[in-house]
Design a protein around this motif. Structure first.
Motif, PDB file in Angstrom:
ATOM      1  N   LEU A   1       0.844  -1.206   0.000  1.00 12.72           N
ATOM      2  CA  LEU A   1       0.000   0.000   0.000  1.00 12.72           C
ATOM      3  C   LEU A   1       0.871   1.245   0.000  1.00 12.72           C
ATOM      4  CD1 LEU A   1      -2.878  -0.207   2.635  1.00 12.72           C
ATOM      5  CD2 LEU A   1      -3.101  -0.024   0.188  1.00 12.72           C
ATOM      6  N   LYS A   2       0.300   2.327  -0.492  1.00 11.22           N
ATOM      7  CA  LYS A   2       0.937   3.639  -0.317  1.00 11.22           C
ATOM      8  C   LYS A   2       0.208   4.326   0.825  1.00 11.22           C
ATOM      9  CE  LYS A   2       1.745   4.200  -5.271  1.00 11.22           C
ATOM     10  NZ  LYS A   2       1.301   4.909  -6.482  1.00 11.22           N
ATOM     11  N   PRO A   3       0.864   4.880   1.803  1.00 16.20           N
ATOM     12  CA  PRO A   3       2.305   4.947   2.054  1.00 16.20           C
ATOM     13  C   PRO A   3       2.864   3.609   2.551  1.00 16.20           C
ATOM     14  CG  PRO A   3       1.091   6.006   3.822  1.00 16.20           C
ATOM     15  CD  PRO A   3       0.083   5.610   2.811  1.00 16.20           C
ATOM     16  N   LEU A   4       4.196   3.504   2.496  1.00 13.66           N
ATOM     17  CA  LEU A   4       4.859   2.259   2.880  1.00 13.66           C
ATOM     18  C   LEU A   4       4.677   1.979   4.358  1.00 13.66           C
ATOM     19  CD1 LEU A   4       8.302   2.408   1.064  1.00 13.66           C
ATOM     20  CD2 LEU A   4       6.357   0.998   0.476  1.00 13.66           C
ATOM     21  N   MET A   5       4.397   0.728   4.664  1.00 15.41           N
ATOM     22  CA  MET A   5       4.251   0.329   6.071  1.00 15.41           C
ATOM     23  C   MET A   5       4.718  -1.107   6.219  1.00 15.41           C
ATOM     24  SD  MET A   5       0.129   0.200   6.043  1.00 15.41           S
ATOM     25  CE  MET A   5      -0.131   1.571   4.951  1.00 15.41           C
ATOM     26  N   LYS A   6       4.999  -1.475   7.441  1.00 18.01           N
ATOM     27  CA  LYS A   6       5.487  -2.826   7.720  1.00 18.01           C
ATOM     28  C   LYS A   6       4.755  -3.368   8.932  1.00 18.01           C
ATOM     29  CE  LYS A   6       8.851  -5.019   5.539  1.00 18.01           C
ATOM     30  NZ  LYS A   6       8.919  -5.067   4.090  1.00 18.01           N
ATOM     31  N   LEU A   7       4.347  -4.623   8.840  1.00 12.11           N
ATOM     32  CA  LEU A   7       3.651  -5.256   9.962  1.00 12.11           C
ATOM     33  C   LEU A   7       4.628  -5.515  11.102  1.00 12.11           C
ATOM     34  CD1 LEU A   7       1.356  -7.889   8.270  1.00 12.11           C
ATOM     35  CD2 LEU A   7       0.625  -6.226   9.944  1.00 12.11           C
ATOM     36  N   ASN A   8       4.212  -5.157  12.291  1.00  5.03           N
ATOM     37  CA  ASN A   8       5.033  -5.446  13.477  1.00  5.03           C
ATOM     38  C   ASN A   8       4.479  -6.639  14.251  1.00  5.03           C
ATOM     39  OD1 ASN A   8       6.875  -3.400  13.142  1.00  5.03           O
ATOM     40  ND2 ASN A   8       5.620  -1.914  14.233  1.00  5.03           N
ATOM     41  N   THR A   9       3.196  -6.600  14.474  1.00  5.61           N
ATOM     42  CA  THR A   9       2.561  -7.709  15.190  1.00  5.61           C
ATOM     43  C   THR A   9       1.261  -8.077  14.498  1.00  5.61           C
ATOM     44  OG1 THR A   9       1.386  -6.188  16.632  1.00  5.61           O
ATOM     45  CG2 THR A   9       3.479  -7.037  17.458  1.00  5.61           C
ATOM     46  N   LEU A  10       0.926  -9.334  14.591  1.00  5.64           N
ATOM     47  CA  LEU A  10      -0.348  -9.801  14.042  1.00  5.64           C
ATOM     48  C   LEU A  10      -0.858 -10.903  14.953  1.00  5.64           C
ATOM     49  CD1 LEU A  10      -2.505  -9.995  11.827  1.00  5.64           C
ATOM     50  CD2 LEU A  10      -1.014 -11.564  10.617  1.00  5.64           C
ATOM     51  N   SER A  11      -2.060 -10.710  15.407  1.00  5.12           N
ATOM     52  CA  SER A  11      -2.664 -11.712  16.279  1.00  5.12           C
ATOM     53  C   SER A  11      -4.058 -11.994  15.761  1.00  5.12           C
ATOM     54  CB  SER A  11      -2.682 -11.158  17.706  1.00  5.12           C
ATOM     55  OG  SER A  11      -3.611 -11.842  18.466  1.00  5.12           O
ATOM     56  N   ILE A  12      -4.294 -13.232  15.367  1.00  2.00           N
ATOM     57  CA  ILE A  12      -5.614 -13.593  14.834  1.00  2.00           C
ATOM     58  C   ILE A  12      -6.355 -14.414  15.891  1.00  2.00           C
ATOM     59  CG2 ILE A  12      -6.850 -14.701  12.935  1.00  2.00           C
ATOM     60  CD1 ILE A  12      -4.320 -14.433  11.262  1.00  2.00           C
ATOM     61  N   VAL A  13      -7.549 -13.981  16.164  1.00  2.00           N
ATOM     62  CA  VAL A  13      -8.364 -14.631  17.191  1.00  2.00           C
ATOM     63  C   VAL A  13      -9.754 -14.852  16.622  1.00  2.00           C
ATOM     64  CG1 VAL A  13      -9.276 -14.375  19.532  1.00  2.00           C
ATOM     65  CG2 VAL A  13      -7.084 -13.382  18.963  1.00  2.00           C
ATOM     66  N   PRO A  14     -10.347 -16.014  16.854  1.00  2.00           N
ATOM     67  CA  PRO A  14     -11.745 -16.179  16.413  1.00  2.00           C
ATOM     68  C   PRO A  14     -12.618 -15.121  17.066  1.00  2.00           C
ATOM     69  CG  PRO A  14     -10.814 -18.268  17.126  1.00  2.00           C
ATOM     70  CD  PRO A  14      -9.829 -17.221  17.494  1.00  2.00           C
ATOM     71  N   ALA A  15     -13.502 -14.570  16.303  1.00  2.00           N
ATOM     72  CA  ALA A  15     -14.287 -13.440  16.814  1.00  2.00           C
ATOM     73  C   ALA A  15     -15.101 -13.833  18.026  1.00  2.00           C
ATOM     74  CB  ALA A  15     -15.194 -12.903  15.718  1.00  2.00           C
ATOM     75  N   LYS A  16     -15.526 -15.098  18.091  1.00  4.40           N
ATOM     76  CA  LYS A  16     -16.372 -15.504  19.218  1.00  4.40           C
ATOM     77  C   LYS A  16     -15.586 -15.529  20.530  1.00  4.40           C
ATOM     78  CE  LYS A  16     -15.780 -20.453  18.390  1.00  4.40           C
ATOM     79  NZ  LYS A  16     -16.441 -21.707  18.103  1.00  4.40           N
ATOM     80  N   ALA A  17     -14.271 -15.578  20.404  1.00  3.48           N
ATOM     81  CA  ALA A  17     -13.471 -15.559  21.621  1.00  3.48           C
ATOM     82  C   ALA A  17     -13.532 -14.197  22.310  1.00  3.48           C
ATOM     83  CB  ALA A  17     -12.027 -15.900  21.295  1.00  3.48           C
ATOM     84  N   ARG A  18     -13.821 -13.172  21.539  1.00  2.34           N
ATOM     85  CA  ARG A  18     -13.906 -11.833  22.143  1.00  2.34           C
ATOM     86  C   ARG A  18     -15.343 -11.375  22.314  1.00  2.34           C
ATOM     87  NH1 ARG A  18      -8.871  -8.859  19.160  1.00  2.34           N
ATOM     88  NH2 ARG A  18      -7.286  -9.836  20.420  1.00  2.34           N
ATOM     89  N   SER A  19     -16.194 -11.873  21.446  1.00  2.91           N
ATOM     90  CA  SER A  19     -17.585 -11.453  21.552  1.00  2.91           C
ATOM     91  C   SER A  19     -18.473 -12.656  21.222  1.00  2.91           C
ATOM     92  CB  SER A  19     -17.852 -10.289  20.583  1.00  2.91           C
ATOM     93  OG  SER A  19     -19.225 -10.138  20.411  1.00  2.91           O
ATOM     94  N   ASP A  20     -19.353 -12.952  22.140  1.00  2.94           N
ATOM     95  CA  ASP A  20     -20.217 -14.120  21.942  1.00  2.94           C
ATOM     96  C   ASP A  20     -21.259 -13.897  20.851  1.00  2.94           C
ATOM     97  OD1 ASP A  20     -18.848 -15.481  23.838  1.00  2.94           O
ATOM     98  OD2 ASP A  20     -20.163 -14.843  25.493  1.00  2.94           O
ATOM     99  N   THR A  21     -21.535 -12.642  20.561  1.00  2.00           N
ATOM    100  CA  THR A  21     -22.568 -12.354  19.570  1.00  2.00           C
ATOM    101  C   THR A  21     -22.077 -12.548  18.138  1.00  2.00           C
ATOM    102  OG1 THR A  21     -21.912 -10.049  19.626  1.00  2.00           O
ATOM    103  CG2 THR A  21     -23.752 -10.693  21.060  1.00  2.00           C
ATOM    104  N   SER A  22     -20.750 -12.604  17.931  1.00 11.47           N
ATOM    105  CA  SER A  22     -20.225 -12.735  16.575  1.00 11.47           C
ATOM    106  C   SER A  22     -20.515 -14.119  16.019  1.00 11.47           C
ATOM    107  CB  SER A  22     -18.711 -12.522  16.568  1.00 11.47           C
ATOM    108  OG  SER A  22     -18.432 -11.263  17.086  1.00 11.47           O
ATOM    109  N   THR A  23     -20.573 -14.187  14.733  1.00 14.00           N
ATOM    110  CA  THR A  23     -20.808 -15.480  14.095  1.00 14.00           C
ATOM    111  C   THR A  23     -19.514 -16.280  14.093  1.00 14.00           C
ATOM    112  OG1 THR A  23     -20.374 -14.414  12.005  1.00 14.00           O
ATOM    113  CG2 THR A  23     -22.683 -14.718  12.597  1.00 14.00           C
ATOM    114  N   ALA A  24     -19.651 -17.583  13.921  1.00  7.95           N
ATOM    115  CA  ALA A  24     -18.493 -18.466  14.087  1.00  7.95           C
ATOM    116  C   ALA A  24     -17.422 -18.263  13.017  1.00  7.95           C
ATOM    117  CB  ALA A  24     -18.951 -19.913  14.074  1.00  7.95           C
TER     118      ALA A  24
END
Lengths: 269, 184
Positions: free
Chosen positions: A180-203
């Motif tokens: 993408l413009k402007p240039l950026m670099k990922l530092n951290t990435l954490s993927i969590v199933p949405a239901k783990a943070r909110s019970d209302t989210s779909t699976a």
């Protein structure tokens, strides 16, 4: 036995020969004076002048090459390149264009961006920091070197945000984030199933916490000397520019004919 | 009488030799002076020529500097382009996190187990994965598929495994770390 010398061979006539010595003595004196006062300093001067002339010739050739090169530059094209590069690597912490880009990418991949946080970092102006003030007696060369180092530095602005969406959308978002413009670099990435943070989210929905660094490069404070050589762009640099030009860019589109209200509120409907 | 004649002759001979030597010295002096004079003249002339050359080159340099000053705007833009490209290269070549492996890994885990979190940080050479499996069979199946994934991506190596069984639900919790060598 008479030992008296005749009239022709007296001492005076022998000493009269000394007149032949005046010129040689004078010559020796002149030669010594010339050697000391004229020849030796002149030979030194000639040696110095030859060096200076050689350097001046090289400088002249360099300046001629530089002026020819600068004359051959297509300035409108250069301006376009600069504008493009300014979007790729901005001169300041361009949070707005980052938000626009992230929003555009999120819209493209059907994910939602939220909880956007940024750390402002240090103030860029040198006068604001005590350490930047030159100490009395500090060598000027050291200051210049420090200034040159600062100019050449690449600065970053740390940003973090959350993503919510389908796994496919988020993975596509992540895969395209560093193109993408402007240039950026990922530092951290954490993927969590949405239901783990909110019970209302779909699976099938997931959320991701992303930390990235936005790159920016402050403008140089001074231009090099007129006589400093200019190096043409290398092929690798042109290739890099072409590659960077393919990076995605998003822009805010503001409708030009936006009807906000009536021009004359008292006019009949 | 005879001896005085001899003396006279000798004195005349010496006088003649001295005169001859004196003339020779004078001639040599004149020649030396002429050579030195010529040498000095050449030196001075050469110095003058070099001075003139230096002045003319200096004028040409000043002229060229004025021409370059006229292109100062283009030069500044050009140097800025060059600087931005150089720094962009630096930015692009900065190491990133292995998200290209993290994403398929997360996708893989979704089929057999429930992933708690898949995490990767810049500067670390591994990705961490934590979650839970409903029973031991799905856990073993998941571990088998992890090994297959590690074989497929030769850069990935399992460097740590941690398992615990939940007493209440009977689920198996796991934490796994993968080392990323970066050579794929």
């Amino acid at each position: 036995m008479n030992l008296e010398l005749p009239q022709d061979v007296n001492i005076k006539s022998v000493l009269a020969i000394r007149k032949y010595l005046y010129l040689p003595v004078l010559t020796v004196m002149v030669v010594v004076v010339l050697l000391i006062a004229v020849i030796t300093p002149n030979i030194r001067k000639i040696s110095q002048l030859r060096k200076e002339v050689k350097l001046a010739k090289e400088q002249l050739v360099g300046l001629e090459e530089k002026s020819n090169f600068l004359a051959s530059i297509d300035e409108p094209n250069l301006q376009d390149q600069l504008t493009n590069l300014e979007r790729i690597l901005p001169a300041n912490k361009d949070v707005f264009s980052l938000l626009v880009s992230l929003n555009g990418l999120a819209v493209d991949h059907g994910v939602a961006v939220g909880n956007f946080k940024t750390v402002p970092g240090s103030i860029a102006t040198e006068s604001a920091t005590a350490s930047a003030r030159p100490e009395e007696g500090e060598p000027v060369v050291a200051q210049r070197q420090e200034s040159a180092r600062k100019q050449a530095d690449l600065d970053t602005l740390d940003v973090s945000f959350d993503l919510v969406g389908t796994f496919e959308g988020i993975s596509n978002f992540i895969l395209n984030l560093e193109r993408l413009k402007p240039l950026m670099k990922l530092n951290t990435l954490s993927i969590v199933p949405a239901k783990a943070r909110s019970d209302t989210s779909t699976a099938d929905r997931v959320s991701a916490k992303v930390g990235l660094s936005l790159f920016y490069a402050p403008l140089p404070e001074q231009l090099g000397a007129v006589g400093s050589p200019i190096i043409p762009l290398a092929d690798s640099e042109l290739t890099l520019y072409d590659e960077l030009s393919t990076y995605s860019a998003y822009e805010i589109t503001v409708p030009t004919s936006l009807q906000i209200g009536r021009e004359d509120p008292f006019a009949p409907f | 009488m005879k001896s005085s004649i001899n003396l006279l002759q000798e004195a005349q001979q010496i006088q003649a030799r001295l005169r001859k030597f004196g003339l020779l010295l004078q001639t040599a002096s004149i020649v030396t002076l002429a050579i030195f004079g010529g040498f000095v003249f050449l030196l001075l002339s050469y110095t003058l020529i070099l001075n003139r050359q230096q002045n003319s080159i200096g004028e040409a340099i000043d002229e060229q500097k004025q021409i370059v000053e006229g292109f100062r705007s283009a030069e500044s833009k050009y140097l800025l382009v060059k600087q931005k490209l150089s720094l962009s290269r630096k930015a692009v070549s900065e190491p990133s996190i292995p998200y290209d492996l993290l994403i398929p890994l997360y996708e893989l885990t979704q089929t057999q187990v429930t992933v708690g979190e898949a995490k990767s940080e810049r500067g670390q050479t591994f990705v961490g994965l934590s979650g839970q499996a409903e029973d031991v069979f799905s856990l073993v199946q998941f571990l088998d598929s992890l090994d297959a994934f590690a074989r497929e991506h030769q850069a990935v190596r399992v460097i740590g495994k941690g398992f615990s069984r939940s007493g209440g639900t009977g689920e198996y919790r796991f934490e796994i770390a993968f080392e990323i060598s970066g050579e794929q």
